[in-house]
Design a protein around this motif. Structure first.
Motif, PDB file in Angstrom:
ATOM      1  N   THR A 101       1.661  18.936   8.608  1.00  0.00           N
ATOM      2  CA  THR A 101       1.160  17.577   8.425  1.00  0.00           C
ATOM      3  C   THR A 101       2.061  16.823   7.461  1.00  0.00           C
ATOM      4  N   LEU A 102       2.386  15.607   7.815  1.00  0.00           N
ATOM      5  CA  LEU A 102       3.164  14.750   6.929  1.00  0.00           C
ATOM      6  C   LEU A 102       2.192  14.049   5.988  1.00  0.00           C
ATOM      7  N   LEU A 103       2.168  14.453   4.730  1.00  0.00           N
ATOM      8  CA  LEU A 103       1.260  13.905   3.736  1.00  0.00           C
ATOM      9  C   LEU A 103       2.001  12.879   2.891  1.00  0.00           C
ATOM     10  N   LEU A 104       1.445  11.675   2.792  1.00  0.00           N
ATOM     11  CA  LEU A 104       2.045  10.618   1.988  1.00  0.00           C
ATOM     12  C   LEU A 104       1.076  10.235   0.885  1.00  0.00           C
ATOM     13  N   GLY A 105       1.585  10.037  -0.322  1.00  0.00           N
ATOM     14  CA  GLY A 105       0.750   9.579  -1.420  1.00  0.00           C
ATOM     15  C   GLY A 105       0.174  10.718  -2.241  1.00  0.00           C
ATOM     16  N   ASP A 106      -0.664  10.335  -3.198  1.00  0.00           N
ATOM     17  CA  ASP A 106      -1.272  11.259  -4.148  1.00  0.00           C
ATOM     18  C   ASP A 106      -2.567  11.833  -3.568  1.00  0.00           C
ATOM     19  N   SER A 107      -2.749  13.156  -3.665  1.00  0.00           N
ATOM     20  CA  SER A 107      -3.955  13.766  -3.113  1.00  0.00           C
ATOM     21  C   SER A 107      -5.190  13.483  -3.960  1.00  0.00           C
ATOM     22  N   SER A 108      -5.022  13.046  -5.210  1.00  0.00           N
ATOM     23  CA  SER A 108      -6.156  12.698  -6.083  1.00  0.00           C
ATOM     24  C   SER A 108      -5.881  11.336  -6.716  1.00  0.00           C
ATOM     25  N   SER A 155      -6.085   7.713  -8.513  1.00  0.00           N
ATOM     26  CA  SER A 155      -6.861   7.121  -9.601  1.00  0.00           C
ATOM     27  C   SER A 155      -7.388   5.765  -9.161  1.00  0.00           C
ATOM     28  N   ALA A 156      -8.566   5.410  -9.644  1.00  0.00           N
ATOM     29  CA  ALA A 156      -9.197   4.156  -9.243  1.00  0.00           C
ATOM     30  C   ALA A 156      -8.331   2.964  -9.618  1.00  0.00           C
ATOM     31  N   ASN A 157      -8.234   2.019  -8.681  1.00  0.00           N
ATOM     32  CA  ASN A 157      -7.514   0.764  -8.862  1.00  0.00           C
ATOM     33  C   ASN A 157      -6.028   0.940  -9.187  1.00  0.00           C
ATOM     34  N   THR A 158      -5.503   2.092  -8.836  1.00  0.00           N
ATOM     35  CA  THR A 158      -4.048   2.273  -8.894  1.00  0.00           C
ATOM     36  C   THR A 158      -3.483   1.966  -7.513  1.00  0.00           C
ATOM     37  N   VAL A 159      -2.470   1.119  -7.474  1.00  0.00           N
ATOM     38  CA  VAL A 159      -1.862   0.734  -6.199  1.00  0.00           C
ATOM     39  C   VAL A 159      -0.783   1.760  -5.846  1.00  0.00           C
ATOM     40  N   TYR A 160      -0.966   2.465  -4.746  1.00  0.00           N
ATOM     41  CA  TYR A 160      -0.002   3.441  -4.263  1.00  0.00           C
ATOM     42  C   TYR A 160       0.721   2.858  -3.056  1.00  0.00           C
ATOM     43  N   ASN A 161       2.000   2.623  -3.217  1.00  0.00           N
ATOM     44  CA  ASN A 161       2.834   2.101  -2.130  1.00  0.00           C
ATOM     45  C   ASN A 161       3.405   3.306  -1.383  1.00  0.00           C
ATOM     46  N   TYR A 162       2.715   3.770  -0.351  1.00  0.00           N
ATOM     47  CA  TYR A 162       3.062   5.057   0.259  1.00  0.00           C
ATOM     48  C   TYR A 162       4.114   4.950   1.351  1.00  0.00           C
ATOM     49  N   GLU A 163       4.367   3.720   1.856  1.00  0.00           N
ATOM     50  CA  GLU A 163       5.374   3.617   2.910  1.00  0.00           C
ATOM     51  C   GLU A 163       5.940   2.205   2.967  1.00  0.00           C
ATOM     52  N   ASN A 164       7.250   2.109   3.065  1.00  0.00           N
ATOM     53  CA  ASN A 164       7.942   0.837   3.300  1.00  0.00           C
ATOM     54  C   ASN A 164       8.803   0.972   4.551  1.00  0.00           C
ATOM     55  N   ILE A 165       8.743  -0.020   5.398  1.00  0.00           N
ATOM     56  CA  ILE A 165       9.535  -0.027   6.623  1.00  0.00           C
ATOM     57  C   ILE A 165      10.484  -1.213   6.582  1.00  0.00           C
ATOM     58  N   LYS A 173       3.014  -0.647   3.080  1.00  0.00           N
ATOM     59  CA  LYS A 173       1.687  -0.041   3.214  1.00  0.00           C
ATOM     60  C   LYS A 173       1.247   0.537   1.864  1.00  0.00           C
ATOM     61  N   TYR A 174      -0.007   0.219   1.514  1.00  0.00           N
ATOM     62  CA  TYR A 174      -0.555   0.649   0.235  1.00  0.00           C
ATOM     63  C   TYR A 174      -1.922   1.301   0.454  1.00  0.00           C
ATOM     64  N   ILE A 206       4.113  -9.163  -1.760  1.00  0.00           N
ATOM     65  CA  ILE A 206       3.951  -7.817  -2.298  1.00  0.00           C
ATOM     66  C   ILE A 206       2.595  -7.696  -2.974  1.00  0.00           C
ATOM     67  N   LEU A 207       1.901  -6.560  -2.750  1.00  0.00           N
ATOM     68  CA  LEU A 207       0.667  -6.250  -3.479  1.00  0.00           C
ATOM     69  C   LEU A 207       1.063  -5.667  -4.840  1.00  0.00           C
ATOM     70  N   THR A 208       0.581  -6.278  -5.924  1.00  0.00           N
ATOM     71  CA  THR A 208       1.032  -5.865  -7.260  1.00  0.00           C
ATOM     72  C   THR A 208      -0.044  -5.166  -8.084  1.00  0.00           C
ATOM     73  N   ALA A 209      -1.339  -5.432  -7.794  1.00  0.00           N
ATOM     74  CA  ALA A 209      -2.367  -4.852  -8.644  1.00  0.00           C
ATOM     75  C   ALA A 209      -3.698  -4.831  -7.920  1.00  0.00           C
ATOM     76  N   SER A 210      -4.631  -4.017  -8.445  1.00  0.00           N
ATOM     77  CA  SER A 210      -6.003  -3.946  -7.951  1.00  0.00           C
ATOM     78  C   SER A 210      -6.934  -3.846  -9.145  1.00  0.00           C
ATOM     79  N   SER A 211      -8.136  -4.481  -9.032  1.00  0.00           N
ATOM     80  CA  SER A 211      -9.076  -4.432 -10.138  1.00  0.00           C
ATOM     81  C   SER A 211     -10.505  -4.570  -9.612  1.00  0.00           C
TER      82      SER A 211
END
Length: 444
Positions: free
Chosen positions: A290-297, A299-309, A316-317, A437-442
């Motif tokens: 399996t191709l796993l992208l991003g953090d498996s755990s 954190s709340a309201n942390t923006v993870y940019n897991y893929e750019n094309i 993609k976030y 660009i998505l910069t933050a989440s709250s």
């Protein structure tokens, strides 16, 4: 009678070494001579044996000495203090059995004093057996350089050849080029120098190439240039554009893994191939992997940019959040001058304390956002919900912040508290070189 007695006395002196007699003659010929010969004059002075006994023959003035001087028992070469050195015209010394040749302390012994020896297949000094030559120092015959060892040095197991520490410019072990070789910088360190410049060092930490202080098992330092480690073989060739390379650029900020051959780059773990990058640039994941992208755990309201094309033209976030009743998750973006983007937010939420379906929600929100030259952003009320469960378009709100900034709110639709939400945010830009660009989440 007197003459007869004198002749008889001469005969007695010749045959009886205990009754020496002084005799003056023009020439004296005998089968052999006894005594040390130290007072003889007119002799060839140790040049050797004449090739002919006929005094009128030129061969009588040409001499030879056997190549080997055999020593059958231990002797000490200890010339008197008045002498500068002891010497022999023999070119090779052959020790027999357990005999030793000892050069006295402070004395010099010079084989082949005539210089007629050559480097050919000869028995050589210390030929065979357990015999030894013992001296504190060995030099060449002139005493100005190193001794020549035509067959090398054979060192028994458990012993060693000891050399000085040497330096980078004057290594202790050299070949023809005296500035290229091996030296010993300090105890426990071994270094190799080329043309007076250190290239490699072995320490208790590891092996250093281009550095005298490796910090890992292998440390490669290329100085101010880009550094490469190349792996190649006869099939790939060993040129600078062949084989497999690891590279660090000269600025020390960009690292490259370079497969220069026309073939795949494969990755293995646990003795199993997991995926490969083909020579055409495709990523192929092995069956069952399996191709796993991003953090498996996350954190709340942390923006993870897991893929750019296409260098971020499509971004993609993912974001996680936990909301109480009436709360919302706010996504903050930056836009660019006179560009647009399609923004898709896939939202899911579950209140794990509830068996009611309406407390387990999902929806997809799609909108087009435009930012003008004044920095004002708008979605032109273009949000749609291709799919929505419990969610509705009223769960979505767009906020213009000015200065090319804006935000999108997604409200908890359940009316319950402690609901876990997970979002995928996809930003599809229209202009590759000018992106939203998505910069933050709250939580709000």
């Amino acid at each position: 009678m007197s003459r007869a007695r004198n002749l008889a006395g001469f005969g007695s002196a010749v045959t009886n070494v205990e009754n020496p007699v002084n005799i003056r003659v023009g020439y004296l010929t005998a089968i052999s001579y006894r005594g040390d010969g130290s007072e003889l004059t007119g002799t060839p002075g140790g040049l050797g044996t004449a090739l002919a006994e006929d005094l009128s023959s030129p061969l009588n003035k040409i001499y030879y000495t056997n190549a080997n001087l055999s020593i059958a028992s231990t002797i000490t070469v200890d010339p008197p203090e008045s002498a500068s050195a002891a010497y022999t015209q023999y070119t090779d010394i052959v020790m027999q059995g357990d005999a030793d040749l000892i050069v006295g302390d402070g004395d010099t012994f010079i084989p082949d004093i005539l210089g007629i020896g050559t480097y050919v297949d000869m028995p050589g000094i210390l030929s065979g057996g357990n015999s030894k030559v013992r001296a504190d120092n060995y030099t060449n015959k002139k005493g100005t350089g190193a001794a020549y060892v035509p067959y090398g040095l054979a060192v028994p197991v458990g012993t060693a050849v000891s050399v000085g520490y040497g330096t980078e410019g004057t290594p202790g072990i050299v070949g023809v080029d005296t500035t290229t070789g091996v030296f010993f910088p300090s105890a426990g360190e071994l270094a190799f120098t080329n043309s007076g410049s250190e290239q490699l060092r072995v320490t208790s930490t590891g092996l250093g190439i281009g550095t005298d202080s490796p910090s890992r098992n292998l440390t490669v330092n290329s100085g101010s240039s880009s550094g490469y480690i190349q792996i190649c073989n006869n099939s790939s060739g060993g040129g600078s554009t062949q084989g497999f390379h690891f590279k660090l650029d000269s600025a020390g900020t960009i690292a490259d893994i370079i497969h220069r051959q026309n073939g795949p780059l494969r990755f293995w773990t646990n003795n199993t191939q997991r995926f490969e990058i083909t020579s055409g640039g495709q990523i192929q994941v092995g069956a069952g992997n399996t191709l796993l992208l991003g953090d498996s755990s996350p954190s709340a309201n942390t923006v993870y940019n897991y893929e750019n094309i296409a260098n971020g033209t499509i971004r993609k976030y993912y974001v996680s959040d936990t909301l109480d009743s009436g709360q919302l998750t706010r996504f903050t973006f930056t836009g660019t001058d006179r560009t647009s983007a399609m923004i898709t937010i896939n939202a899911t939420g579950s209140w794990t304390a509830s068996n009611t379906g309406s407390n387990h929600v999902a929806a997809q929100f799609v909108s087009r956002v435009f930012t003008n030259s004044s920095g004002t952003s708008s979605d032109s009320s273009s949000v749609t919900t291709p799919f929505a469960y419990t969610y509705s378009t009223s769960s979505y709100a767009f906020n213009n912040s000015g200065g090319f900034g804006y935000s999108i709110d997604i409200t908890n639709p359940t009316g319950d508290s402690g609901v876990a939400f997970f979002y995928e945010v996809i930003v599809q830009n229209a202009v590759p070189t000018s992106q939203h660009i998505l910069t933050a989440s709250s939580t709000a």
